[in-house]
Design an enzyme around this catalytic site. Sequence first.
Site, short mmCIF file in Angstrom:
data_model
loop_
_atom_site.label_atom_id
_atom_site.label_comp_id
_atom_site.label_asym_id
_atom_site.label_seq_id
_atom_site.Cartn_x
_atom_site.Cartn_y
_atom_site.Cartn_z
N SER A 33 -28.61 -37.16 -76.01
CA SER A 33 -29.22 -37.60 -74.76
C SER A 33 -28.19 -38.28 -73.86
O SER A 33 -27.22 -37.65 -73.45
CB SER A 33 -30.42 -38.50 -75.08
N ASP A 55 -39.35 -31.20 -76.04
CA ASP A 55 -38.74 -32.48 -75.66
C ASP A 55 -39.42 -33.00 -74.39
O ASP A 55 -39.45 -32.31 -73.36
CB ASP A 55 -37.24 -32.23 -75.40
N HIS A 91 -37.61 -34.95 -78.68
CA HIS A 91 -36.35 -35.62 -78.35
C HIS A 91 -35.88 -36.57 -79.46
O HIS A 91 -34.86 -37.22 -79.32
CB HIS A 91 -36.55 -36.43 -77.05
N1 LIG Z 1 -38.25 -46.23 -75.10
C1 LIG Z 1 -38.01 -45.37 -73.99
C2 LIG Z 1 -37.32 -44.10 -74.43
C3 LIG Z 1 -36.05 -44.41 -75.13
C4 LIG Z 1 -35.59 -43.22 -75.92
O1 LIG Z 1 -36.29 -42.24 -76.09
N2 LIG Z 1 -34.37 -43.31 -76.40
C5 LIG Z 1 -33.82 -42.21 -77.13
C6 LIG Z 1 -32.64 -41.69 -76.38
S1 LIG Z 1 -33.16 -41.18 -74.77
C7 LIG Z 1 -31.70 -40.80 -73.95
O2 LIG Z 1 -30.68 -41.33 -74.04
C8 LIG Z 1 -33.47 -42.66 -78.52
O3 LIG Z 1 -32.62 -42.11 -79.17
N3 LIG Z 1 -34.18 -43.66 -79.02
C9 LIG Z 1 -33.94 -44.28 -80.31
C10 LIG Z 1 -34.79 -43.74 -81.40
O4 LIG Z 1 -34.69 -44.29 -82.50
O5 LIG Z 1 -35.51 -42.75 -81.20
C11 LIG Z 1 -39.31 -45.07 -73.33
O6 LIG Z 1 -40.07 -45.98 -73.27
O7 LIG Z 1 -39.55 -43.95 -72.87
#
Ligand SMILES: N[C@@H](CCC(=O)N[C@@H](CSC=O)C(=O)NCC(=O)O)C(=O)O
Length: 291
Positions: free
Chosen positions: A156, A233, A266
């Site tokens: 991401s 995603d 995602h």
């Molecule tokens: N919390 C956020 C969304 C944050 C999110 O989805 N982070 C992803 C990476 S997104 C792009 O860089 C991630 O890897 N999160 C960590 C995990 O453990 O999944 C929202 O409120 O939408």
Amino acid sequence: MLSDPGGELTTRAEHACCGGRVGFYSHASRALGLEARFAVFMPAGASMARRVPVIHLLAGLTCTEETFLIKSNVIRFAARHGIALVATDTSPRGAGVSGEDDAYDLGTGAGFYLDATRAPWDAHYRMGTYVGDELPHLTERLFALDGSRRGIMGHSMGGHGALVHALRAPQKWKSVSAFAPIVHPAIVPWGEKAFSTYLGADRTTWAAHDATLLLKAGHMHPTTILIDQGEADQFLHDQLRPDLFRDAATSVGQALDLRLHAGYDHSYWFIQSFIEDHVRHHAAILTGTPA
Ligand SMILES: N[C@@H](CCC(=O)N[C@@H](CSC=O)C(=O)NCC(=O)O)C(=O)O
């Protein structure tokens, strides 16, 4: 495995893992002007006399240096290939910029792997120099890593970072892959918010930090770029747009293996499902083993 005669690192934790060792460290970062955290996995058999290839891992928004290592299952496969891993944090911590903790997609946890040029962010938000120079040099001085066999992989926001760093410095990053990367940040909400804050309103300065624009400007990587993308995603159509990177790659002749996967979202469940292929992709380039 860690040789730190100058006492540059504070060891926060170390654990035996998959026949090797994973460690979590902090140090005084010159690029960031703050204490920074990172993690290293060293496979069995590495020594200063027998340095091993390394893949740098860049995680996404809200993550830390722990997330990719813990949630992706990458260590098991790196261990099999005798490859080390270096995982960076996703931003400086405690920079003291007003509002830096207000949103998940800006400031803390959202450094976008670039050097901010706009005050007050420019004092500490310098993840471009940290990831591109300081962290590789530091880890290759202190650990048994072979800097001539260094790859980069991200998810991401981290996929954006991996693509941009590899396209801008292919001599430094010999292999590159990404999961669900933000390929064209200059035209999507996450990127527009970050770039206008970190770089300012002049969009011409954004192009150096946008993988699709870098391709169009003639930056290429000499190896095939591997990208995996889930079709379920939640960020695919608004933020990620791998189709735009594929179109640019086709038009300039950049070798790209873009794989779309029905049903995957995602999350790290998606990453975990295809991480073995990514490590194999890097191993084929960094160690010469067939993919
Ligand atoms: N919390 C956020 C969304 C944050 C999110 O989805 N982070 C992803 C990476 S997104 C792009 O860089 C991630 O890897 N999160 C960590 C995990 O453990 O999944 C929202 O409120 O939408």
